[in-house]
Design a protein around this motif. Sequence first.
Motif, short mmCIF file in Angstrom:
data_model
loop_
_atom_site.label_atom_id
_atom_site.label_comp_id
_atom_site.label_asym_id
_atom_site.label_seq_id
_atom_site.Cartn_x
_atom_site.Cartn_y
_atom_site.Cartn_z
N ALA A 123 58.10 95.86 105.09
CA ALA A 123 57.76 95.11 106.54
C ALA A 123 56.72 93.93 106.61
O ALA A 123 56.83 93.04 107.13
CB ALA A 123 57.72 96.10 107.68
N HIS A 124 55.77 94.11 105.70
CA HIS A 124 54.94 93.03 105.63
C HIS A 124 55.42 91.95 104.93
O HIS A 124 54.96 90.77 105.48
CB HIS A 124 53.57 93.54 104.70
N ILE A 177 50.47 96.47 110.83
CA ILE A 177 51.85 96.95 110.39
C ILE A 177 51.43 98.24 109.54
O ILE A 177 51.09 98.23 108.19
CB ILE A 177 52.98 96.26 110.07
N SER A 230 58.15 100.54 105.86
CA SER A 230 57.53 100.33 107.04
C SER A 230 56.04 99.69 106.54
O SER A 230 55.43 99.04 107.57
CB SER A 230 57.29 101.68 107.78
N GLU A 271 58.41 91.00 104.94
CA GLU A 271 59.35 90.53 105.79
C GLU A 271 58.58 89.70 107.12
O GLU A 271 59.06 88.78 107.40
CB GLU A 271 60.25 91.44 106.54
N ASN A 318 63.84 93.13 115.47
CA ASN A 318 63.76 93.14 114.07
C ASN A 318 62.80 92.04 113.69
O ASN A 318 62.80 90.93 114.40
CB ASN A 318 64.76 93.73 113.23
N LEU A 319 62.18 92.20 112.62
CA LEU A 319 61.32 90.94 112.16
C LEU A 319 61.92 89.65 111.80
O LEU A 319 61.41 88.59 112.02
CB LEU A 319 60.29 91.38 110.90
#
Length: 227
Positions: free
Chosen positions: A108-109, A81, A104, A111, A54-55
């Motif tokens: 996510a960006h 992403i 997502s 993170e 994971n990030l």
Amino acid sequence: MNNPRPVLVVGASGYVGSRVVRGLAADGRPVLAASRSAPPEEHDDAVVHVTYRNLTTLPDAVRAACARTGLPLPGAVVASIGGWHKGEPLLAADPDQWSATLASHLTAHLEAARALVPLLEPGDPYVVLNGAASREPMAGAGAICVTGAGLAMLVQVLRLEAGSDRSAGSVAGKPARSVRFHELVVDHAVSGDDRNENPAQTRTPAQVVHALGELLDHADAPTVVHV
Ligand SMILES: NC(=O)c1ccc[n+]([C@@H]2O[C@H](COP(=O)([O-])OP(=O)(O)OC[C@H]3O[C@@H](n4cnc5c(N)ncnc54)[C@H](OP(=O)(O)O)[C@@H]3O)[C@@H](O)[C@H]2O)c1
């Protein structure tokens, strides 16, 4: 001896990410290809694959890959992403799908930026890829439109807070590391991606990689570039 810092591509198993990895490597750039899935079988000496869970664990995976291969830490990040799907109208769609897309395509960006900016040096580029849905409402792709629009604003805010938007000046408490954030908007389907139904226009992976290269190489490149 000159040992250029690699470009770290996140989302390296994706349709665009995998082509960006190949294109940057073909241009002679060392590339770290980060993916949560296993690396492809075909081998390219210019590409070091970084598999991560994971990030939040990605920086350690990057440091380990660089130590193992003798590469310096990355000098640029490309965040590819997100992705594309079409489904139900927003009001009819499964609410879990909305939450999943928010996670997502947008969270996510953030993170990724939180995790990876500390690996970079001041002035290094951090490029986020985005698509046409960020500017144009598309029926059946509402969550992607909304997260894409949010992503465009995320890049602007990150840039402002990093103090790299000279027109706006810096803000109090800006982080010590001022990387330059950019958004590369691919305004049309990338050729060959079957998820796009009958696109009016397409962009080739080479066009995307060329635009990316311009952003990576020019410190005074615009914040937002369309290709
Ligand atoms: N495909 C097109 O025709 C097209 C056209 C215009 C613009 N774009 C833009 O290009 C970018 C990438 O799109 P794509 O089509 O390549 O999408 P894709 O094939 O679906 O790949 C997206 C990648 O995002 C990564 N990802 C998803 N959720 C993540 C998470 N929670 N944490 C970390 N990584 C996550 C995955 O990487 P891993 O599984 O490798 O970790 C996945 O491979 C998007 O910004 C899109 O708007 C695409």
